[in-house]
Design a protein around this motif. Structure first.
Motif, PDB file in Angstrom:
ATOM      1  N   VAL A   1      32.944  38.435  48.837  1.00 11.46           N
ATOM      2  CA  VAL A   1      32.510  39.477  47.685  1.00 11.46           C
ATOM      3  C   VAL A   1      33.746  39.570  46.783  1.00 11.46           C
ATOM      4  O   VAL A   1      33.869  39.408  46.488  1.00 11.46           O
ATOM      5  CB  VAL A   1      31.660  40.432  48.551  1.00 11.46           C
ATOM      6  N   SER A   2      32.339  39.992  45.519  1.00 12.13           N
ATOM      7  CA  SER A   2      33.409  39.828  44.830  1.00 12.13           C
ATOM      8  C   SER A   2      32.704  40.817  43.567  1.00 12.13           C
ATOM      9  O   SER A   2      31.217  41.167  43.060  1.00 12.13           O
ATOM     10  CB  SER A   2      34.359  38.881  43.418  1.00 12.13           C
ATOM     11  N   GLU A   3      33.888  41.872  42.451  1.00 12.66           N
ATOM     12  CA  GLU A   3      33.033  42.658  41.667  1.00 12.66           C
ATOM     13  C   GLU A   3      34.031  43.286  40.440  1.00 12.66           C
ATOM     14  O   GLU A   3      35.308  43.906  41.071  1.00 12.66           O
ATOM     15  CB  GLU A   3      32.594  43.962  42.111  1.00 12.66           C
TER      16      GLU A   3
ATOM     17  N   SER B   1      39.979  42.229  56.007  1.00 15.34           N
ATOM     18  CA  SER B   1      39.512  41.594  54.973  1.00 15.34           C
ATOM     19  C   SER B   1      41.243  41.246  53.914  1.00 15.34           C
ATOM     20  O   SER B   1      41.598  41.883  54.316  1.00 15.34           O
ATOM     21  CB  SER B   1      38.246  41.731  54.830  1.00 15.34           C
ATOM     22  N   GLU B   2      41.291  40.249  53.789  1.00 11.41           N
ATOM     23  CA  GLU B   2      42.036  39.429  52.326  1.00 11.41           C
ATOM     24  C   GLU B   2      41.053  40.395  51.527  1.00 11.41           C
ATOM     25  O   GLU B   2      40.265  40.322  51.412  1.00 11.41           O
ATOM     26  CB  GLU B   2      43.046  38.229  52.598  1.00 11.41           C
ATOM     27  N   ILE B   3      42.041  40.856  50.395  1.00 11.04           N
ATOM     28  CA  ILE B   3      41.637  41.894  49.392  1.00 11.04           C
ATOM     29  C   ILE B   3      42.544  40.930  47.894  1.00 11.04           C
ATOM     30  O   ILE B   3      43.389  41.481  48.192  1.00 11.04           O
ATOM     31  CB  ILE B   3      41.383  43.242  49.570  1.00 11.04           C
ATOM     32  N   TYR B   4      41.747  40.532  46.943  1.00  9.88           N
ATOM     33  CA  TYR B   4      43.094  40.505  46.284  1.00  9.88           C
ATOM     34  C   TYR B   4      42.321  41.571  44.666  1.00  9.88           C
ATOM     35  O   TYR B   4      41.231  41.713  44.617  1.00  9.88           O
ATOM     36  CB  TYR B   4      42.417  39.533  45.524  1.00  9.88           C
ATOM     37  N   LEU B   5      43.140  41.657  43.787  1.00  8.46           N
ATOM     38  CA  LEU B   5      43.038  42.136  42.689  1.00  8.46           C
ATOM     39  C   LEU B   5      42.857  40.248  42.016  1.00  8.46           C
ATOM     40  O   LEU B   5      44.527  40.724  41.312  1.00  8.46           O
ATOM     41  CB  LEU B   5      42.963  43.760  42.488  1.00  8.46           C
ATOM     42  N   GLU B   6      42.909  41.188  40.382  1.00 10.94           N
ATOM     43  CA  GLU B   6      42.319  40.028  39.274  1.00 10.94           C
ATOM     44  C   GLU B   6      42.969  40.435  38.263  1.00 10.94           C
ATOM     45  O   GLU B   6      41.768  40.907  37.819  1.00 10.94           O
ATOM     46  CB  GLU B   6      41.776  38.312  39.029  1.00 10.94           C
ATOM     47  N   LYS B   7      43.557  40.153  37.465  1.00 11.37           N
ATOM     48  CA  LYS B   7      43.840  41.237  35.928  1.00 11.37           C
ATOM     49  C   LYS B   7      44.705  40.500  35.259  1.00 11.37           C
ATOM     50  O   LYS B   7      45.584  39.825  35.389  1.00 11.37           O
ATOM     51  CB  LYS B   7      44.868  42.278  36.165  1.00 11.37           C
TER      52      LYS B   7
ATOM     53  N   CYS C   1      37.607  40.157  47.833  1.00 12.31           N
ATOM     54  CA  CYS C   1      37.669  40.200  49.049  1.00 12.31           C
ATOM     55  C   CYS C   1      36.961  39.217  49.924  1.00 12.31           C
ATOM     56  O   CYS C   1      35.528  39.229  49.798  1.00 12.31           O
ATOM     57  CB  CYS C   1      36.564  41.611  49.930  1.00 12.31           C
ATOM     58  N   GLU C   2      37.666  38.789  51.561  1.00 10.01           N
ATOM     59  CA  GLU C   2      37.273  37.419  52.182  1.00 10.01           C
ATOM     60  C   GLU C   2      37.174  38.302  53.693  1.00 10.01           C
ATOM     61  O   GLU C   2      38.426  38.552  54.032  1.00 10.01           O
ATOM     62  CB  GLU C   2      37.967  36.309  51.670  1.00 10.01           C
ATOM     63  N   GLY C   3      36.507  37.806  54.000  1.00  9.22           N
ATOM     64  CA  GLY C   3      36.487  38.137  55.244  1.00  9.22           C
ATOM     65  C   GLY C   3      34.938  38.678  56.426  1.00  9.22           C
ATOM     66  O   GLY C   3      34.260  39.332  55.671  1.00  9.22           O
ATOM     67  N   LYS C   4      35.642  39.038  57.273  1.00  6.83           N
ATOM     68  CA  LYS C   4      34.354  39.405  57.620  1.00  6.83           C
ATOM     69  C   LYS C   4      33.446  41.444  57.556  1.00  6.83           C
ATOM     70  O   LYS C   4      32.629  41.660  57.430  1.00  6.83           O
ATOM     71  CB  LYS C   4      34.490  39.530  59.433  1.00  6.83           C
TER      72      LYS C   4
ATOM     73  N   CYS D   1      34.315  42.239  54.526  1.00  9.19           N
ATOM     74  CA  CYS D   1      34.307  42.184  53.090  1.00  9.19           C
ATOM     75  C   CYS D   1      34.040  43.438  52.393  1.00  9.19           C
ATOM     76  O   CYS D   1      34.296  43.462  51.328  1.00  9.19           O
ATOM     77  CB  CYS D   1      34.605  41.331  52.503  1.00  9.19           C
ATOM     78  N   SER D   2      32.068  43.356  52.461  1.00  5.86           N
ATOM     79  CA  SER D   2      31.773  44.223  51.273  1.00  5.86           C
ATOM     80  C   SER D   2      31.800  45.915  51.843  1.00  5.86           C
ATOM     81  O   SER D   2      32.301  46.466  50.721  1.00  5.86           O
ATOM     82  CB  SER D   2      30.224  44.199  52.028  1.00  5.86           C
ATOM     83  N   VAL D   3      32.635  46.144  53.129  1.00  7.28           N
ATOM     84  CA  VAL D   3      33.092  47.518  53.070  1.00  7.28           C
ATOM     85  C   VAL D   3      34.220  48.252  52.358  1.00  7.28           C
ATOM     86  O   VAL D   3      34.498  49.111  52.394  1.00  7.28           O
ATOM     87  CB  VAL D   3      32.903  48.138  54.822  1.00  7.28           C
ATOM     88  N   ALA D   4      35.202  46.434  52.841  1.00  9.73           N
ATOM     89  CA  ALA D   4      36.761  47.297  52.371  1.00  9.73           C
ATOM     90  C   ALA D   4      36.616  46.173  50.194  1.00  9.73           C
ATOM     91  O   ALA D   4      37.146  47.612  50.346  1.00  9.73           O
ATOM     92  CB  ALA D   4      37.805  45.221  52.303  1.00  9.73           C
TER      93      ALA D   4
END
Length: 85
Positions: A4-6, A30-36, A68-71, A73-76
């Motif tokens: 998921v992403s937002e 989950s893996e969590i990434y930030l892009e800027k 976020c990627e993983g099981k 991911c939505s909660v993360a």
């Protein structure tokens, strides 16, 4: 794999620290990434990396993509979004 992403606009309180955010998200599988966009270049960091967080130099008004990627991911994603906005 679930993903998921937002996009969000950062609006954090002066009392919030990146250490708090880093500690808060460590419980997620989950893996969590930030892009800027930093000075014209797109920078992506793993949010679980303390050094990566420092390098982003987050400030109010920044536009970020949270991915976020993983099981869990939505909660993360919701947890990170809540903390950053």
């Amino acid at each position: 794999m679930n993903q998921v992403s937002e996009s969000i606009r950062v609006s954090i309180d002066e009392t919030q620290t990146i250490i708090e955010l880093s500690n808060k998200i460590q419980r997620f599988d989950s893996e969590i990434y930030l892009e800027k966009n930093v000075e014209g270049s797109l920078v992506e960091v793993n949010l679980k990396s303390f050094l990566g967080l420092i390098n982003l130099r987050l400030k109010n008004g920044d536009i970020l993509l949270i991915r976020c990627e993983g099981k869990d991911c939505s909660v993360a994603l919701e947890e990170v979004k809540e903390w950053l906005t």
